[in-house]
Every structure is written in C-alpha cells, then in structure tokens.
Design a protein around this motif. Structure first.
Motif, PDB file in Angstrom:
ATOM      1  N   ASP A 123     -46.033  30.656  10.957  1.00  0.00           N
ATOM      2  CA  ASP A 123     -45.272  29.887  11.938  1.00  0.00           C
ATOM      3  C   ASP A 123     -44.100  29.189  11.269  1.00  0.00           C
ATOM      4  O   ASP A 123     -44.212  28.721  10.140  1.00  0.00           O
ATOM      5  CB  ASP A 123     -46.156  28.837  12.611  1.00  0.00           C
ATOM      6  CG  ASP A 123     -47.254  29.456  13.451  1.00  0.00           C
ATOM      7  OD1 ASP A 123     -47.039  30.556  13.992  1.00  0.00           O
ATOM      8  OD2 ASP A 123     -48.323  28.827  13.563  1.00  0.00           O
ATOM      9  N   LYS A 124     -42.986  29.099  11.991  1.00  0.00           N
ATOM     10  CA  LYS A 124     -41.809  28.426  11.435  1.00  0.00           C
ATOM     11  C   LYS A 124     -42.021  26.923  11.297  1.00  0.00           C
ATOM     12  O   LYS A 124     -41.456  26.290  10.419  1.00  0.00           O
ATOM     13  CB  LYS A 124     -40.587  28.693  12.303  1.00  0.00           C
ATOM     14  CG  LYS A 124     -40.035  30.080  12.150  1.00  0.00           C
ATOM     15  CD  LYS A 124     -38.732  30.229  12.882  1.00  0.00           C
ATOM     16  CE  LYS A 124     -38.153  31.596  12.606  1.00  0.00           C
ATOM     17  NZ  LYS A 124     -36.852  31.769  13.241  1.00  0.00           N
ATOM     18  N   ASP A 125     -42.837  26.335  12.158  1.00  0.00           N
ATOM     19  CA  ASP A 125     -43.050  24.884  12.115  1.00  0.00           C
ATOM     20  C   ASP A 125     -44.484  24.542  11.715  1.00  0.00           C
ATOM     21  O   ASP A 125     -45.081  23.621  12.239  1.00  0.00           O
ATOM     22  CB  ASP A 125     -42.689  24.264  13.455  1.00  0.00           C
ATOM     23  CG  ASP A 125     -43.530  24.815  14.600  1.00  0.00           C
ATOM     24  OD1 ASP A 125     -44.237  25.824  14.413  1.00  0.00           O
ATOM     25  OD2 ASP A 125     -43.474  24.223  15.693  1.00  0.00           O
TER      26      ASP A 125
ATOM     27  N   ALA B 293     -47.065  17.032  11.372  1.00  0.00           N
ATOM     28  CA  ALA B 293     -47.995  16.161  10.650  1.00  0.00           C
ATOM     29  C   ALA B 293     -47.494  15.781   9.257  1.00  0.00           C
ATOM     30  O   ALA B 293     -47.644  14.636   8.836  1.00  0.00           O
ATOM     31  CB  ALA B 293     -49.349  16.853  10.533  1.00  0.00           C
ATOM     32  N   TYR B 294     -46.892  16.739   8.547  1.00  0.00           N
ATOM     33  CA  TYR B 294     -46.550  16.509   7.140  1.00  0.00           C
ATOM     34  C   TYR B 294     -45.066  16.609   6.816  1.00  0.00           C
ATOM     35  O   TYR B 294     -44.681  16.457   5.670  1.00  0.00           O
ATOM     36  CB  TYR B 294     -47.306  17.502   6.247  1.00  0.00           C
ATOM     37  CG  TYR B 294     -48.800  17.382   6.349  1.00  0.00           C
ATOM     38  CD1 TYR B 294     -49.461  16.273   5.833  1.00  0.00           C
ATOM     39  CD2 TYR B 294     -49.551  18.378   6.947  1.00  0.00           C
ATOM     40  CE1 TYR B 294     -50.834  16.152   5.924  1.00  0.00           C
ATOM     41  CE2 TYR B 294     -50.926  18.276   7.053  1.00  0.00           C
ATOM     42  CZ  TYR B 294     -51.558  17.158   6.533  1.00  0.00           C
ATOM     43  OH  TYR B 294     -52.910  17.054   6.629  1.00  0.00           O
TER      44      TYR B 294
ATOM     45  N   ARG C  72     -44.438  23.685   2.474  1.00  0.00           N
ATOM     46  CA  ARG C  72     -44.996  23.932   1.148  1.00  0.00           C
ATOM     47  C   ARG C  72     -46.477  24.291   1.234  1.00  0.00           C
ATOM     48  O   ARG C  72     -46.959  25.156   0.503  1.00  0.00           O
ATOM     49  CB  ARG C  72     -44.783  22.711   0.260  1.00  0.00           C
ATOM     50  CG  ARG C  72     -43.298  22.461   0.005  1.00  0.00           C
ATOM     51  CD  ARG C  72     -43.060  21.178  -0.712  1.00  0.00           C
ATOM     52  NE  ARG C  72     -43.523  21.295  -2.093  1.00  0.00           N
ATOM     53  CZ  ARG C  72     -43.580  20.282  -2.923  1.00  0.00           C
ATOM     54  NH1 ARG C  72     -43.243  19.072  -2.517  1.00  0.00           N
ATOM     55  NH2 ARG C  72     -43.992  20.453  -4.148  1.00  0.00           N
ATOM     56  N   ILE C  73     -47.205  23.631   2.136  1.00  0.00           N
ATOM     57  CA  ILE C  73     -48.618  23.956   2.342  1.00  0.00           C
ATOM     58  C   ILE C  73     -48.756  25.385   2.844  1.00  0.00           C
ATOM     59  O   ILE C  73     -49.650  26.121   2.429  1.00  0.00           O
ATOM     60  CB  ILE C  73     -49.254  22.944   3.322  1.00  0.00           C
ATOM     61  CG1 ILE C  73     -49.354  21.573   2.666  1.00  0.00           C
ATOM     62  CG2 ILE C  73     -50.627  23.424   3.783  1.00  0.00           C
ATOM     63  CD1 ILE C  73     -49.724  20.460   3.622  1.00  0.00           C
ATOM     64  N   GLN C  74     -47.865  25.779   3.724  1.00  0.00           N
ATOM     65  CA  GLN C  74     -47.885  27.149   4.253  1.00  0.00           C
ATOM     66  C   GLN C  74     -47.705  28.164   3.132  1.00  0.00           C
ATOM     67  O   GLN C  74     -48.391  29.188   3.100  1.00  0.00           O
ATOM     68  CB  GLN C  74     -46.785  27.305   5.296  1.00  0.00           C
ATOM     69  CG  GLN C  74     -46.774  28.657   5.957  1.00  0.00           C
ATOM     70  CD  GLN C  74     -45.649  28.766   6.961  1.00  0.00           C
ATOM     71  OE1 GLN C  74     -44.544  28.263   6.729  1.00  0.00           O
ATOM     72  NE2 GLN C  74     -45.926  29.398   8.075  1.00  0.00           N
ATOM     73  N   HIS C  75     -46.820  27.890   2.208  1.00  0.00           N
ATOM     74  CA  HIS C  75     -46.609  28.811   1.097  1.00  0.00           C
ATOM     75  C   HIS C  75     -47.803  28.828   0.143  1.00  0.00           C
ATOM     76  O   HIS C  75     -48.129  29.873  -0.424  1.00  0.00           O
ATOM     77  CB  HIS C  75     -45.320  28.467   0.340  1.00  0.00           C
ATOM     78  CG  HIS C  75     -44.106  28.993   1.027  1.00  0.00           C
ATOM     79  ND1 HIS C  75     -43.667  30.279   0.865  1.00  0.00           N
ATOM     80  CD2 HIS C  75     -43.266  28.422   1.907  1.00  0.00           C
ATOM     81  CE1 HIS C  75     -42.596  30.480   1.604  1.00  0.00           C
ATOM     82  NE2 HIS C  75     -42.333  29.364   2.251  1.00  0.00           N
ATOM     83  N   MET C  76     -48.463  27.711  -0.018  1.00  0.00           N
ATOM     84  CA  MET C  76     -49.682  27.703  -0.832  1.00  0.00           C
ATOM     85  C   MET C  76     -50.778  28.541  -0.165  1.00  0.00           C
ATOM     86  O   MET C  76     -51.483  29.298  -0.833  1.00  0.00           O
ATOM     87  CB  MET C  76     -50.179  26.273  -1.051  1.00  0.00           C
ATOM     88  CG  MET C  76     -49.359  25.508  -2.058  1.00  0.00           C
ATOM     89  SD  MET C  76     -50.078  23.929  -2.479  1.00  0.00           S
ATOM     90  CE  MET C  76     -49.594  22.938  -1.096  1.00  0.00           C
TER      91      MET C  76
END
Length: 96
Positions: free
Chosen positions: A13-15, A20-21, A27-31
């Motif tokens: 997802d783009k967002d 929340a963060y 960055r969490i998405q990439h992790m």
C-alpha cells in the motif's frame, strides 16, 4: 524453461501505516518486504535455486504495467528466482 527465472514483484500500500507512524510507516513497510524476500529466498534455496532482490528498477513503469496506481499500491522490490550454474573459475590446491 529451466533457464528462465520466475520474477516475483513485492507490492504494498502507498500509505502503509502512514496515519499511525508518519514516514516511519514507509520504513516499516520496507522492513516487512525484506522479511518476506528473506523467506522467499530461503524457500528457493531449499529447492536448489538461487535468487537476488533487485531494488534499483523503474518503480513507475512497473506500477503502470500492473495497474497498481488504481489500487493505491506500489512496487517495493523485485526478486528473480531460478536455477543457476556456478560461475566457471580456476581452482587450485593450496598444497602441492
């Protein structure tokens, strides 16, 4: 067909977690994508195949190709996985 790799494109997802963060959600998405790619590469290794994550690709062209903009998603990383041959190299003995 044994010489053609499978290409996995990890999207998100783009967002993702943006509300929340803030920027950290990206960055969490990439992790999370990295964890997924790690599991995918371990599964490929179990099948005696190899793979390599590709980060430097044209994201916008992939988003247009797969029509991800309409779904509010984006490409995160691409992983070709397939059988490989070891590179030829000259090996010698350390002891005569």
């Amino acid at each position: 067909m044994a010489q053609i790799p499978l290409s996995f494109n990890i999207t998100g997802d783009k967002d993702h977690y943006q509300s929340a963060y803030g920027y950290r959600g990206h960055r969490i998405q990439h992790m999370e994508a990295g964890i997924l790619s790690h599991h995918l590469l371990l599964a490929a290794l179990a099948w005696n195949m190899g793979g390599h994550p590709i980060l430097g690709f044209d994201v916008h062209s992939y988003d247009e190709l797969y029509k991800l903009n309409e779904k509010e998603k984006t490409s995160l990383l691409q992983i070709p996985i397939g059988h490989f041959r070891p590179h030829p190299r000259l090996q010698g003995s350390l002891h005569n």
